[in-house]
Design an enzyme around this catalytic site. Structure first.
Site, PDB file in Angstrom:
ATOM      1  CG  HIS A  96      -0.253   0.141   2.542  1.00 18.35           C
ATOM      2  ND1 HIS A  96       0.447  -0.907   3.109  1.00 18.35           N
ATOM      3  CD2 HIS A  96      -0.161   1.174   3.421  1.00 18.35           C
ATOM      4  CE1 HIS A  96       0.941  -0.529   4.282  1.00 18.35           C
ATOM      5  NE2 HIS A  96       0.599   0.745   4.490  1.00 18.35           N
ATOM      6  CG  ASP A  98       1.559   5.028   4.806  1.00 20.40           C
ATOM      7  OD1 ASP A  98       1.159   3.854   4.950  1.00 20.40           O
ATOM      8  OD2 ASP A  98       2.669   5.418   5.205  1.00 20.40           O
ATOM      9  CG  HIS A 250       5.051   0.900   3.069  1.00 20.39           C
ATOM     10  ND1 HIS A 250       4.451   2.056   2.630  1.00 20.39           N
ATOM     11  CD2 HIS A 250       4.483   0.618   4.273  1.00 20.39           C
ATOM     12  CE1 HIS A 250       3.572   2.479   3.521  1.00 20.39           C
ATOM     13  NE2 HIS A 250       3.577   1.618   4.524  1.00 20.39           N
ATOM     14  NE  ARG A 265       2.174   5.457  10.057  1.00 19.95           N
ATOM     15  CZ  ARG A 265       1.233   4.998   9.227  1.00 19.95           C
ATOM     16  NH1 ARG A 265       1.409   3.845   8.616  1.00 19.95           N
ATOM     17  NH2 ARG A 265       0.127   5.666   9.034  1.00 19.95           N
TER      18      ARG A 265
END
Length: 274
Positions: A96, A98, A250, A265
């Site tokens: 995907h 983000d 990623h 994150r």
């Protein structure tokens, strides 16, 4: 700063940078240039406090909150991405880009390893400039100008969020976000074209029936993650990755059942894809 490329398609490790200290203006510029050139950059042995992690994020962009998961106490823009020993599904465990279901998807994301399993848990990245450039001229002419429909509610990716929403979810988050973005976007800084669809979020094509769009999208989903377009990063404690969400995808590999993996994150604000 020493830059060591890790694969032919994309990805580089940056050595000789201490992110516990503020970066000079020249070093900020050099790190940013490395990100634009290599699309995803990695640092090793960066034992950062949350304050130091945020300071580095602010040197590269504008941190923003993630729509579905609450941030850490006092740090709403830092979320914990974790898979616990008893859990079977990992967060975002599918190829995907983000949050493309937002009107302004993020420019980039940053991931700092806090706890890693004894093996597994690597992350794959794929170069979407190459995915676009290797298409035939006929396919390029078909895709250029088409608009994709991105949804946060596609079943496969929704499942990868469930554990975190149960434990750390935001009560205020809507059930579904939907956005329309071009299938091919032009990077606002490099001027290069990149394929901008992904199997996790792209649910259709504006103006096409599902029967018409599905074969096109399925072809693109397979094409854009060919092995020769990818690199693979092996995490260690205190490793840090920064990727350009506008031209990469990623996929965190889910091959460490029975072990804990904990990351912090930060997401960086982006622009409207064009």
């Amino acid at each position: 700063m020493i830059i060591r490329q890790i694969a032919g398609a994309l990805g580089a490790e940056l050595h000789g940078v201490d992110l516990t200290q503020p970066l000079s203006a020249d070093l900020q510029q050099a790190v940013r240039a490395a990100l634009l050139q290599h699309q995803v950059i990695f640092f090793r042995d960066q034992d950062l406090s949350t304050d130091q992690f945020m300071r580095f994020a602010q040197a590269l962009g504008q941190p923003i909150e993630y729509p579905f998961v609450k941030g850490l106490d006092g740090f709403p823009c830092v979320i914990e991405v974790k898979k616990l020993e008893q859990e079977k599904v990992n967060f975002g465990g599918i190829w995907h880009s983000d949050t493309t279901y937002l009107a302004q998807p993020p420019m980039g994301s940053m991931l700092l390893a806090k706890e890693v399993p004894p093996y597994g848990g690597d992350t794959l990245f794929a170069n979407q400039y190459m995915a676009w450039e290797t298409l035939s001229d006929t396919m390029k002419s078909l895709l250029d100008g088409l608009v994709g429909i991105s949804s946060s509610a596609k079943a496969d990716v929704s499942k990868t969020r469930e554990d975190r929403i149960k434990s750390d979810g935001k009560a205020s988050a809507p059930k579904e976000y939907i956005a329309h973005h071009p299938l091919v976007r032009t990077h606002p800084e490099t001027g290069r074209k990149a394929l901008y669809v992904n199997v996790a979020h792209t649910a259709g094509i504006v103006g096409m029936s599902e029967a018409e769009s599905t074969p096109i999208l399925n072809f693109l989903f397979q094409h854009q993650v060919k092995p020769e377009f990818t690199c693979r990063f092996v995490w260690q404690p205190h490793s840090l990755a920064v990727w350009d969400n506008r031209c990469t995808q990623h996929n965190p590999v889910n091959d460490y059942n029975g072990f804990r993996r904990v990351m912090h994150r930060i997401t960086l604000a982006g622009d409207t894809p064009r």
